[in-house]
Scaffold this active site. Structure first.
Site, PDB file in Angstrom:
ATOM      1  N   GLY A 196     -43.629 -24.818  58.501  1.00 16.99           N
ATOM      2  CA  GLY A 196     -43.877 -26.256  58.604  1.00 16.99           C
ATOM      3  C   GLY A 196     -42.664 -27.121  58.314  1.00 16.99           C
ATOM      4  O   GLY A 196     -41.515 -26.725  58.530  1.00 16.99           O
ATOM      5  N   GLU A 221     -51.656 -22.212  63.229  1.00 20.59           N
ATOM      6  CA  GLU A 221     -50.441 -23.042  63.183  1.00 20.59           C
ATOM      7  C   GLU A 221     -50.030 -23.370  64.619  1.00 20.59           C
ATOM      8  O   GLU A 221     -49.821 -22.479  65.426  1.00 20.59           O
ATOM      9  CB  GLU A 221     -49.311 -22.302  62.442  1.00 20.59           C
ATOM     10  CG  GLU A 221     -47.940 -22.951  62.547  1.00 20.59           C
ATOM     11  CD  GLU A 221     -47.895 -24.419  62.154  1.00 20.59           C
ATOM     12  OE1 GLU A 221     -48.237 -24.740  61.013  1.00 20.59           O
ATOM     13  OE2 GLU A 221     -47.518 -25.270  63.011  1.00 20.59           O
ATOM     14  N   VAL A 225     -36.032 -55.384  57.761  1.00 20.29           N
ATOM     15  CA  VAL A 225     -35.555 -55.081  59.124  1.00 20.29           C
ATOM     16  C   VAL A 225     -36.563 -55.591  60.152  1.00 20.29           C
ATOM     17  O   VAL A 225     -37.767 -55.424  59.988  1.00 20.29           O
ATOM     18  CB  VAL A 225     -35.380 -53.551  59.284  1.00 20.29           C
ATOM     19  CG1 VAL A 225     -35.088 -53.180  60.737  1.00 20.29           C
ATOM     20  CG2 VAL A 225     -34.280 -53.034  58.364  1.00 20.29           C
ATOM     21  N   GLY A 252     -35.917 -44.510  49.777  1.00 25.74           N
ATOM     22  CA  GLY A 252     -36.736 -43.479  49.126  1.00 25.74           C
ATOM     23  C   GLY A 252     -35.928 -42.193  49.035  1.00 25.74           C
ATOM     24  O   GLY A 252     -34.712 -42.180  49.295  1.00 25.74           O
ATOM     25  N   ALA A 305     -43.132 -30.299  48.448  1.00 22.36           N
ATOM     26  CA  ALA A 305     -43.478 -28.927  48.810  1.00 22.36           C
ATOM     27  C   ALA A 305     -44.166 -28.205  47.652  1.00 22.36           C
ATOM     28  O   ALA A 305     -45.178 -27.524  47.844  1.00 22.36           O
ATOM     29  CB  ALA A 305     -42.211 -28.185  49.223  1.00 22.36           C
ATOM     30  N   HIS A 311     -25.557 -21.138  24.789  1.00 23.59           N
ATOM     31  CA  HIS A 311     -24.359 -21.969  24.788  1.00 23.59           C
ATOM     32  C   HIS A 311     -23.202 -21.217  25.470  1.00 23.59           C
ATOM     33  O   HIS A 311     -23.026 -20.024  25.204  1.00 23.59           O
ATOM     34  CB  HIS A 311     -23.960 -22.284  23.348  1.00 23.59           C
ATOM     35  CG  HIS A 311     -22.697 -23.083  23.256  1.00 23.59           C
ATOM     36  ND1 HIS A 311     -22.659 -24.424  23.570  1.00 23.59           N
ATOM     37  CD2 HIS A 311     -21.428 -22.720  22.926  1.00 23.59           C
ATOM     38  CE1 HIS A 311     -21.399 -24.860  23.407  1.00 23.59           C
ATOM     39  NE2 HIS A 311     -20.645 -23.846  23.023  1.00 23.59           N
TER      40      HIS A 311
HETATM   41  P1  FAD Z   1     -46.321 -29.282  56.497  1.00 25.27           P
HETATM   42  O1  FAD Z   1     -45.208 -28.492  55.984  1.00 25.27           O
HETATM   43  O2  FAD Z   1     -46.001 -30.515  57.270  1.00 25.27           O
HETATM   44  O3  FAD Z   1     -47.188 -28.308  57.399  1.00 25.27           O
HETATM   45  C1  FAD Z   1     -48.246 -28.767  58.195  1.00 25.27           C
HETATM   46  C2  FAD Z   1     -48.379 -27.796  59.360  1.00 25.27           C
HETATM   47  O4  FAD Z   1     -49.617 -28.018  60.003  1.00 25.27           O
HETATM   48  C3  FAD Z   1     -47.309 -28.008  60.424  1.00 25.27           C
HETATM   49  O5  FAD Z   1     -46.578 -26.818  60.594  1.00 25.27           O
HETATM   50  C4  FAD Z   1     -48.109 -28.389  61.679  1.00 25.27           C
HETATM   51  O6  FAD Z   1     -47.542 -27.857  62.855  1.00 25.27           O
HETATM   52  C5  FAD Z   1     -49.469 -27.783  61.383  1.00 25.27           C
HETATM   53  N1  FAD Z   1     -50.595 -28.458  62.055  1.00 25.27           N
HETATM   54  C6  FAD Z   1     -50.892 -29.774  62.029  1.00 25.27           C
HETATM   55  N2  FAD Z   1     -52.014 -30.015  62.737  1.00 25.27           N
HETATM   56  C7  FAD Z   1     -52.443 -28.823  63.209  1.00 25.27           C
HETATM   57  C8  FAD Z   1     -53.549 -28.425  64.012  1.00 25.27           C
HETATM   58  N3  FAD Z   1     -54.443 -29.307  64.457  1.00 25.27           N
HETATM   59  N4  FAD Z   1     -53.685 -27.112  64.320  1.00 25.27           N
HETATM   60  C9  FAD Z   1     -52.767 -26.189  63.873  1.00 25.27           C
HETATM   61  N5  FAD Z   1     -51.700 -26.517  63.119  1.00 25.27           N
HETATM   62  C10 FAD Z   1     -51.547 -27.817  62.785  1.00 25.27           C
HETATM   63  N6  FAD Z   1     -40.269 -31.560  49.321  1.00 25.27           N
HETATM   64  C11 FAD Z   1     -39.772 -30.940  48.220  1.00 25.27           C
HETATM   65  O7  FAD Z   1     -40.542 -30.535  47.353  1.00 25.27           O
HETATM   66  N7  FAD Z   1     -38.415 -30.746  48.069  1.00 25.27           N
HETATM   67  C12 FAD Z   1     -37.527 -31.206  48.970  1.00 25.27           C
HETATM   68  O8  FAD Z   1     -36.325 -31.014  48.801  1.00 25.27           O
HETATM   69  C13 FAD Z   1     -38.013 -31.880  50.127  1.00 25.27           C
HETATM   70  N8  FAD Z   1     -37.155 -32.366  51.052  1.00 25.27           N
HETATM   71  C14 FAD Z   1     -37.646 -32.959  52.163  1.00 25.27           C
HETATM   72  C15 FAD Z   1     -36.760 -33.477  53.100  1.00 25.27           C
HETATM   73  C16 FAD Z   1     -37.228 -34.088  54.247  1.00 25.27           C
HETATM   74  C17 FAD Z   1     -36.257 -34.641  55.256  1.00 25.27           C
HETATM   75  C18 FAD Z   1     -38.633 -34.168  54.475  1.00 25.27           C
HETATM   76  C19 FAD Z   1     -39.161 -34.777  55.738  1.00 25.27           C
HETATM   77  C20 FAD Z   1     -39.530 -33.681  53.551  1.00 25.27           C
HETATM   78  C21 FAD Z   1     -39.049 -33.089  52.378  1.00 25.27           C
HETATM   79  N9  FAD Z   1     -39.920 -32.612  51.396  1.00 25.27           N
HETATM   80  C22 FAD Z   1     -39.421 -32.019  50.266  1.00 25.27           C
HETATM   81  C23 FAD Z   1     -41.386 -32.737  51.539  1.00 25.27           C
HETATM   82  C24 FAD Z   1     -41.992 -31.414  51.990  1.00 25.27           C
HETATM   83  O9  FAD Z   1     -41.333 -30.960  53.137  1.00 25.27           O
HETATM   84  C25 FAD Z   1     -43.482 -31.597  52.254  1.00 25.27           C
HETATM   85  O10 FAD Z   1     -44.094 -32.168  51.128  1.00 25.27           O
HETATM   86  C26 FAD Z   1     -44.149 -30.261  52.563  1.00 25.27           C
HETATM   87  O11 FAD Z   1     -43.546 -29.655  53.671  1.00 25.27           O
HETATM   88  C27 FAD Z   1     -45.646 -30.473  52.825  1.00 25.27           C
HETATM   89  O12 FAD Z   1     -46.209 -29.231  53.141  1.00 25.27           O
HETATM   90  P2  FAD Z   1     -47.614 -29.178  53.895  1.00 25.27           P
HETATM   91  O13 FAD Z   1     -47.982 -27.729  53.947  1.00 25.27           O
HETATM   92  O14 FAD Z   1     -48.565 -30.122  53.297  1.00 25.27           O
HETATM   93  O15 FAD Z   1     -47.332 -29.730  55.364  1.00 25.27           O
END
Ligand code: FAD
Length: 465
Positions: free
Chosen positions: A40, A34, A239, A184, A320, A444
């Site tokens: 993340g 990480e 925009v 969105g 997530a 209920h």
């Molecule tokens: P991430 O959580 O993005 O993790 C990827 C990780 O990989 C990062 O920590 C990064 O540093 C690491 N990484 C990348 N490249 C490298 C590399 N080369 N070497 C080492 N490490 C690396 N989803 C929900 O289900 N419910 C919600 O309420 C929700 N709210 C959200 C609100 C916002 C504002 C945003 C932006 C997103 C939200 N989401 C929500 C979406 C959710 O956060 C993502 O779908 C989820 O975090 C994706 O998880 P992931 O493990 O795929 O990626």
């Protein structure tokens, strides 16, 4: 001799760390890389901080109810009385508590954690994973590198008051007005937050409808409610990302609708028009695999056997719980369970707006393409618990295959919608019929009774309407 890991996982977001923990619990030797912080996007810039923001605005809105219930002279505090710095520290403490928990879980499960950016993967006898400091070999690789905000012309880096969602969460002051570009999930949730605090919000959207993947009856209802709460929608406005100008007071930019140019202005602008999947800037060329070929099959595997992509990076829905589910599928397969596969049909979608929205399976419009459908609806105004809480605005819709009575989709708008959808997830997974949900005893008074009533309503058998 070097250790050969069973799995190397790149990215410690919810996808990556779920895969790591599940693999380790099943006796596999795991390396987890990480480059930022474990947890993340979801923990640090997504689900957790945004829902903490919404907790504040929900509670602020809710205290009005005390007046109705007998505190007749109760005055809601003015928004100016909010100690924004204190709130941000509350938000940061929430994140930090969960972050500490995750670090502990990685340690407890004996996962080898490398706080480094992976630069490349090379295929030799095994996969070699290379960062500047470390090289390890692994039999299988999971890329869980996430996504990044998409901001045209990087206007959020050029102008101080033009923000991505990541930047908004660190804002040092509450805006006096905000324009949100994009309707969105992220745009709608922030619009809910600001409007509940009484801050003028406009949403600028180039399409005609908000939340295009959500059942149209539900998205229309949500839009209606947000308008009532003071959100100004500008639908069909495109925009011009070359037109931004910033002064000490505000940001100004141009939009076009039907060929006519308009001037927009607000103190702050949030750009929320989507996130791009991110392949971690990894060099993969030595494996005959370039970034554009990183498409995955239903098992989340690329054309390179043993290399999987999960979560936002996979190009599937960016949620997530979809990322953690995909992590479980991949580890199950690595452990030898070849039956499991990913199917987006079973992923619930949640929007933490006011009122909340949740949805799973087919919308009514989608279902009609392949099935003869029956629909059961039930209004929250017919539900006892909703009347008690004063949250009667909303409804549930259950879409059913007329021939088999199987539930094809469930769509909810209203209080607790994001909690209620889990029962519908189970119903779809076990291919439940509307009859079975109609016979399931719901306590209920609870809001969960609306699912029971809507299932009965499919055949006109509901009780309270
Ligand atoms: P991430 O959580 O993005 O993790 C990827 C990780 O990989 C990062 O920590 C990064 O540093 C690491 N990484 C990348 N490249 C490298 C590399 N080369 N070497 C080492 N490490 C690396 N989803 C929900 O289900 N419910 C919600 O309420 C929700 N709210 C959200 C609100 C916002 C504002 C945003 C932006 C997103 C939200 N989401 C929500 C979406 C959710 O956060 C993502 O779908 C989820 O975090 C994706 O998880 P992931 O493990 O795929 O990626």
């Amino acid at each position: 001799m070097n250790i050969v890991y069973d799995i190397a996982i790149i990215g410690g977001g919810i996808g990556g760390y779920t895969a790591a923990i599940k693999a380790a619990k099943n006796g596999l030797k795991v390396a987890l890389f990480e480059k930022g912080k474990i947890g993340g996007t979801c923990l640090h810039e997504g689900c957790i901080p945004t829902k903490t923001f919404l907790q504040l605005s929900n509670k602020y809105q809710d205290i009005q109810k005390l007046k109705k219930m007998g505190f007749s002279h109760f005055q809601r505090p003015n928004i100016e009385e909010l100690n924004w710095e204190q709130f941000l520290s509350y938000k940061n403490q929430t994140i930090s508590q969960l972050f500490t928990g995750l670090q502990y879980l990685v340690q407890k499960n004996k996962i080898d954690f490398f706080p480094e950016k992976v630069d490349s993967i090379v295929k030799k006898e095994f996969f070699d994973v290379l960062s500047k400091k470390t090289t390890i070999s692994a039999k299988e690789i999971i890329m869980a590198t996430g996504s990044v905000p998409f901001v045209p012309n990087k206007v959020n880096e050029v102008f101080e008051k033009v923000l991505s969602s990541d930047q908004l969460l660190e804002l040092k002051e509450l805006p006096t007005s905000i324009a949100i570009i994009g309707s969105g999930v992220i745009g709608i949730e922030f619009a809910t937050f600001f409007s509940q605090l009484g801050i003028p919000v406009s949403i600028i959207e180039k399409e005609q409808y908000i939340l295009p993947t959500i059942d149209r009856d539900i998205s229309n209802k949500l839009k209606e409610k947000l308008i009532k709460n003071g959100v100004n929608f500008k639908m069909g406005y495109e925009v011009d990302f070359n037109s931004f100008v910033e002064s000490a007071e505000n940001v100004r930019f141009t939009t076009t609708k039907d060929g006519i140019a308009n001037e927009e202005s607000a103190q702050y602008v949030l750009v929320a028009i989507g996130r791009k999947r991110f392949n971690g800037d990894l060099l993969l060329e030595q494996m005959d695999l370039n970034k554009d070929q990183l498409e995955v099959n239903e098992h989340l595997e690329t054309t390179q056997k043993g290399l999987y992509v999960i979560g936002d990076a996979s190009g599937n829905i960016q949620l997530a719980h979809a990322a953690s589910h995909q992590a479980e599928i991949v580890i199950e397969r690595i452990l030898g369970n070849k039956e499991v596969k990913y199917d987006e049909f079973y992923v619930p979608k949640c929007i933490y707006s006011y009122p909340e929205v949740s949805s799973i399976g087919l919308t009514e419009e989608e279902a009609k393409k392949d099935y003869n459908v029956k629909v059961g609806r039930f209004q929250l105004s017919g539900n006892g618990k909703s009347v008690i809480t004063g949250e009667t605005d909303g409804f549930i819709k259950v879409v059913v295959d007329e021939k088999t009575d199987r539930i094809l989709g469930v769509h909810i708008i209203g209080d607790k919608a994001t909690e209620l959808i889990s029962e519908a997830s189970l119903a779809l997974l076990v291919e439940a019929t509307s009859m079975e949900i109609g016979f399931t005893i719901h306590p209920h008074p609870t809001v969960s009774e609306i699912f029971n009533e809507a299932a009965l309503a499919v055949n006109g058998q509901e009780i309270h309407s």
